[in-house]
Design a protein around this motif. Structure first.
Motif, PDB file in Angstrom:
ATOM      1  N   SER A 126       0.810  -1.218   0.000  1.00 26.99           N
ATOM      2  CA  SER A 126       0.000   0.000   0.000  1.00 26.99           C
ATOM      3  C   SER A 126       0.847   1.274   0.000  1.00 26.99           C
ATOM      4  CB  SER A 126      -0.926   0.009   1.215  1.00 26.99           C
ATOM      5  OG  SER A 126      -0.179   0.098   2.415  1.00 26.99           O
ATOM      6  N   ILE A 127       2.181   1.132   0.052  1.00 30.20           N
ATOM      7  CA  ILE A 127       3.055   2.298   0.084  1.00 30.20           C
ATOM      8  C   ILE A 127       3.087   2.968  -1.291  1.00 30.20           C
ATOM      9  CG2 ILE A 127       5.418   3.077   0.453  1.00 30.20           C
ATOM     10  CD1 ILE A 127       4.001   2.204   2.982  1.00 30.20           C
ATOM     11  N   ALA A 128       2.963   4.278  -1.294  1.00 29.00           N
ATOM     12  CA  ALA A 128       2.977   5.020  -2.555  1.00 29.00           C
ATOM     13  C   ALA A 128       4.338   4.912  -3.228  1.00 29.00           C
ATOM     14  CB  ALA A 128       2.637   6.479  -2.300  1.00 29.00           C
ATOM     15  N   SER A 129       4.329   4.752  -4.549  1.00 26.48           N
ATOM     16  CA  SER A 129       5.586   4.662  -5.285  1.00 26.48           C
ATOM     17  C   SER A 129       6.199   6.038  -5.525  1.00 26.48           C
ATOM     18  CB  SER A 129       5.371   3.959  -6.634  1.00 26.48           C
ATOM     19  OG  SER A 129       4.440   4.681  -7.419  1.00 26.48           O
ATOM     20  N   ILE A 130       5.400   7.083  -5.321  1.00 28.46           N
ATOM     21  CA  ILE A 130       5.900   8.447  -5.471  1.00 28.46           C
ATOM     22  C   ILE A 130       5.755   9.158  -4.132  1.00 28.46           C
ATOM     23  CG2 ILE A 130       5.573  10.681  -6.594  1.00 28.46           C
ATOM     24  CD1 ILE A 130       4.580   9.217  -9.051  1.00 28.46           C
ATOM     25  N   TYR A 131       6.882   9.534  -3.546  1.00 36.74           N
ATOM     26  CA  TYR A 131       6.885  10.307  -2.309  1.00 36.74           C
ATOM     27  C   TYR A 131       8.023  11.304  -2.412  1.00 36.74           C
ATOM     28  CZ  TYR A 131       5.737  11.287   2.560  1.00 36.74           C
ATOM     29  OH  TYR A 131       5.317  11.892   3.723  1.00 36.74           O
ATOM     30  N   ARG A 132       7.665  12.553  -2.703  1.00 32.35           N
ATOM     31  CA  ARG A 132       8.639  13.576  -3.058  1.00 32.35           C
ATOM     32  C   ARG A 132       8.856  14.549  -1.896  1.00 32.35           C
ATOM     33  NH1 ARG A 132       4.794  14.971  -7.976  1.00 32.35           N
ATOM     34  NH2 ARG A 132       3.434  14.705  -6.150  1.00 32.35           N
ATOM     35  N   LEU A 133      10.126  14.923  -1.713  1.00 29.59           N
ATOM     36  CA  LEU A 133      10.496  15.855  -0.654  1.00 29.59           C
ATOM     37  C   LEU A 133      10.992  17.169  -1.249  1.00 29.59           C
ATOM     38  CD1 LEU A 133      12.601  13.527   1.691  1.00 29.59           C
ATOM     39  CD2 LEU A 133      10.158  14.054   1.873  1.00 29.59           C
ATOM     40  N   GLU A 156       6.084  24.869  14.886  1.00 30.84           N
ATOM     41  CA  GLU A 156       6.941  24.824  13.691  1.00 30.84           C
ATOM     42  C   GLU A 156       6.424  23.781  12.705  1.00 30.84           C
ATOM     43  OE1 GLU A 156      11.325  26.148  15.266  1.00 30.84           O
ATOM     44  OE2 GLU A 156      10.586  24.189  15.889  1.00 30.84           O
ATOM     45  N   GLN A 157       5.989  22.635  13.217  1.00 30.70           N
ATOM     46  CA  GLN A 157       5.461  21.595  12.344  1.00 30.70           C
ATOM     47  C   GLN A 157       4.135  22.023  11.712  1.00 30.70           C
ATOM     48  OE1 GLN A 157       6.981  20.947  15.312  1.00 30.70           O
ATOM     49  NE2 GLN A 157       8.776  20.093  14.288  1.00 30.70           N
ATOM     50  N   ILE A 158       3.326  22.747  12.477  1.00 28.70           N
ATOM     51  CA  ILE A 158       2.062  23.245  11.926  1.00 28.70           C
ATOM     52  C   ILE A 158       2.335  24.235  10.793  1.00 28.70           C
ATOM     53  CG2 ILE A 158       0.030  24.665  12.424  1.00 28.70           C
ATOM     54  CD1 ILE A 158       0.071  23.384  15.247  1.00 28.70           C
ATOM     55  N   MET A 159       3.285  25.141  10.993  1.00 24.97           N
ATOM     56  CA  MET A 159       3.629  26.092   9.934  1.00 24.97           C
ATOM     57  C   MET A 159       4.194  25.365   8.717  1.00 24.97           C
ATOM     58  SD  MET A 159       2.562  28.871  11.152  1.00 24.97           S
ATOM     59  CE  MET A 159       3.099  29.915   9.797  1.00 24.97           C
ATOM     60  N   ALA A 160       4.943  24.287   8.952  1.00 29.47           N
ATOM     61  CA  ALA A 160       5.474  23.501   7.832  1.00 29.47           C
ATOM     62  C   ALA A 160       4.343  22.815   7.076  1.00 29.47           C
ATOM     63  CB  ALA A 160       6.483  22.474   8.346  1.00 29.47           C
ATOM     64  N   LYS A 161       3.330  22.337   7.795  1.00 28.03           N
ATOM     65  CA  LYS A 161       2.174  21.719   7.132  1.00 28.03           C
ATOM     66  C   LYS A 161       1.420  22.740   6.282  1.00 28.03           C
ATOM     67  CE  LYS A 161       1.427  17.284   8.044  1.00 28.03           C
ATOM     68  NZ  LYS A 161       1.169  16.264   6.987  1.00 28.03           N
ATOM     69  N   ILE A 162       1.322  23.976   6.781  1.00 31.13           N
ATOM     70  CA  ILE A 162       0.686  25.035   6.002  1.00 31.13           C
ATOM     71  C   ILE A 162       1.476  25.296   4.724  1.00 31.13           C
ATOM     72  CG2 ILE A 162       0.127  27.497   5.984  1.00 31.13           C
ATOM     73  CD1 ILE A 162      -0.459  27.231   8.997  1.00 31.13           C
ATOM     74  N   GLU A 163       2.799  25.337   4.861  1.00 33.45           N
ATOM     75  CA  GLU A 163       3.646  25.552   3.683  1.00 33.45           C
ATOM     76  C   GLU A 163       3.524  24.380   2.706  1.00 33.45           C
ATOM     77  OE1 GLU A 163       8.407  25.823   2.731  1.00 33.45           O
ATOM     78  OE2 GLU A 163       7.604  27.036   4.380  1.00 33.45           O
ATOM     79  N   LEU A 164       3.469  23.152   3.235  1.00 32.05           N
ATOM     80  CA  LEU A 164       3.345  21.983   2.367  1.00 32.05           C
ATOM     81  C   LEU A 164       2.060  22.045   1.542  1.00 32.05           C
ATOM     82  CD1 LEU A 164       4.317  19.180   1.448  1.00 32.05           C
ATOM     83  CD2 LEU A 164       3.131  18.205   3.431  1.00 32.05           C
ATOM     84  N   ALA A 170       5.207  17.811  -4.006  1.00 30.16           N
ATOM     85  CA  ALA A 170       5.864  17.326  -2.791  1.00 30.16           C
ATOM     86  C   ALA A 170       4.828  16.728  -1.855  1.00 30.16           C
ATOM     87  CB  ALA A 170       6.627  18.437  -2.091  1.00 30.16           C
ATOM     88  N   GLU A 171       5.200  15.601  -1.254  1.00 32.12           N
ATOM     89  CA  GLU A 171       4.346  14.965  -0.242  1.00 32.12           C
ATOM     90  C   GLU A 171       4.813  15.287   1.176  1.00 32.12           C
ATOM     91  OE1 GLU A 171       3.044  13.975  -3.676  1.00 32.12           O
ATOM     92  OE2 GLU A 171       5.067  13.195  -3.294  1.00 32.12           O
ATOM     93  N   GLU A 184      14.875  16.662  10.116  1.00 31.32           N
ATOM     94  CA  GLU A 184      13.769  15.707  10.014  1.00 31.32           C
ATOM     95  C   GLU A 184      12.811  16.148   8.923  1.00 31.32           C
ATOM     96  OE1 GLU A 184      12.227  15.961  13.977  1.00 31.32           O
ATOM     97  OE2 GLU A 184      11.520  18.027  13.724  1.00 31.32           O
ATOM     98  N   ALA A 185      11.804  15.312   8.661  1.00 36.25           N
ATOM     99  CA  ALA A 185      10.656  15.736   7.866  1.00 36.25           C
ATOM    100  C   ALA A 185       9.622  16.291   8.848  1.00 36.25           C
ATOM    101  CB  ALA A 185      10.109  14.570   7.065  1.00 36.25           C
ATOM    102  N   ILE A 186       8.429  16.624   8.372  1.00 31.42           N
ATOM    103  CA  ILE A 186       7.456  17.270   9.239  1.00 31.42           C
ATOM    104  C   ILE A 186       7.085  16.382  10.422  1.00 31.42           C
ATOM    105  CG2 ILE A 186       5.129  18.232   9.397  1.00 31.42           C
ATOM    106  CD1 ILE A 186       5.402  19.123   6.495  1.00 31.42           C
ATOM    107  N   SER A 187       6.839  15.108  10.175  1.00 35.07           N
ATOM    108  CA  SER A 187       6.506  14.195  11.275  1.00 35.07           C
ATOM    109  C   SER A 187       7.181  12.846  11.080  1.00 35.07           C
ATOM    110  CB  SER A 187       4.992  14.024  11.404  1.00 35.07           C
ATOM    111  OG  SER A 187       4.421  13.587  10.182  1.00 35.07           O
ATOM    112  N   ALA A 188       8.438  12.893  10.659  1.00 34.62           N
ATOM    113  CA  ALA A 188       9.187  11.664  10.421  1.00 34.62           C
ATOM    114  C   ALA A 188      10.678  11.949  10.509  1.00 34.62           C
ATOM    115  CB  ALA A 188       8.850  11.077   9.040  1.00 34.62           C
ATOM    116  N   ASN A 189      11.437  10.926  10.865  1.00 37.11           N
ATOM    117  CA  ASN A 189      12.899  11.013  10.832  1.00 37.11           C
ATOM    118  C   ASN A 189      13.417  10.590   9.465  1.00 37.11           C
ATOM    119  OD1 ASN A 189      12.611  10.027  14.152  1.00 37.11           O
ATOM    120  ND2 ASN A 189      13.698  11.877  13.613  1.00 37.11           N
TER     121      ASN A 189
END
Length: 290
Positions: A126-133, A156-164, A170-171, A184-189
């Motif tokens: 079920s993992i997406a084949s496209i996950y762009r940073l 900071e993470q909330i502001m990053a989600k708004i920017e995303l 980009a995912e 890190e990513a927004i909610s991942a290492n």
């Protein structure tokens, strides 16, 4: 220590009331952890409890671990809607009520909120084949006192989600500190492979030390896979042959590109990444509380 419980899987469950004097509400005075569970089995259970013990200790918040464990066990046994379901279990810890301004209450009564939320069952298929940073436009603040802790101050993470939400192609976004070190990513290492060596960012200045990150490092050590925890630049991400993110609910997320630079780790077609993902899922499942 007091408990609030919210089971979003059961429409008949009343929503608990939070006192507006709670220090989590006023100051973000607390921490949390987010756990994946399937069919009443909490994955990476001991690591999540260990993380809560570590973080509350750093924040000097009282935590009655045996009482918390007993409460979790009771909820797993008795809550409606958990059978044969994949769920997210969030444990949110607040210092409690009171205190004038930032001053601590004379006697703090820790408040623990436990909530259940439905999620998608983990499957490599079920993992997406496209996950762009792409790179986030603003840096994370550096604060060694709080580095690594999953505390409640997540603006900071909330502001990053708004920017995303305003970012095309980009995912997820990569966050760096003021010195340009990838954190890190927004909610991942983040893990990346450069010249046969797996790298992951040092979190001594900022960032969250995730449970899945810890598990991957333990897996690398056990399997004799070369790795290094170090400062990482954007150039490292550009030159990496494989990149993946880790998250306690999504496990391993293969990254297909960073700033439009493509990586080999598209879904699990990369055999090495597939082996890592399967090993991590098995290890997560073996540390299970049911």
């Amino acid at each position: 220590m007091h408990f609030l419980v919210l089971n979003t899987l059961n429409s008949h469950t009343a929503t608990p009331q939070v006192n507006v004097q709670d220090r989590a509400f006023n100051y973000g005075d607390g921490c949390f952890t987010t756990m994946y569970a399937y069919n009443r089995c909490l994955f990476n259970y001991s690591k999540h409890i260990s993380r809560l013990v570590h973080d509350t200790s750093r924040l000097r918040i009282y935590l009655d671990v045996p009482l918390l464990v007993n409460k979790i066990n009771d909820l797993l046994l008795t809550s409606v809607g958990l059978d044969n379901e994949a769920i997210v279990v969030k444990i949110h810890i607040s210092r409690g009520l009171g205190g004038r301004g930032y001053e601590l209450p004379v006697k703090a009564e820790t408040m623990v909120s436990i909530s259940f939320h439905k999620t998608t069952a983990f499957s490599a298929n079920s993992i997406a084949s496209i996950y762009r940073l792409k790179m986030c436009s603003f840096p994370l603040s550096s604060q060694t006192l709080l580095a690594g802790i999953k505390h409640l101050n997540r603006l900071e993470q909330i502001m990053a989600k708004i920017e995303l939400a305003d970012t095309q192609d980009a995912e997820d976004l990569i966050l760096a500190d003021q010195n340009g070190n990838i954190i890190e990513a927004i909610s991942a290492n983040v893990f990346l492979k450069v010249n046969e060596l797996w790298l992951t960012p040092s979190l001594e200045q900022a960032g969250v030390s995730g449970v899945m990150r810890r598990l991957v490092l333990e897996y690398f050590a056990a399997q004799g896979i070369a790795y290094k925890v170090t400062n990482i630049s954007a150039e490292h991400l550009m030159s990496a042959s494989s990149v993946f993110l880790t998250n306690a609910v999504k496990f391993i997320i293969p990254v297909s590109s960073y700033q439009n630079h493509k990586h080999e780790s598209v879904a699990y077609n990369n055999d090495v990444l597939s082996d890592i993902a399967n090993g991590i899922f098995t290890a997560s499942q073996s540390d299970c509380k049911a």
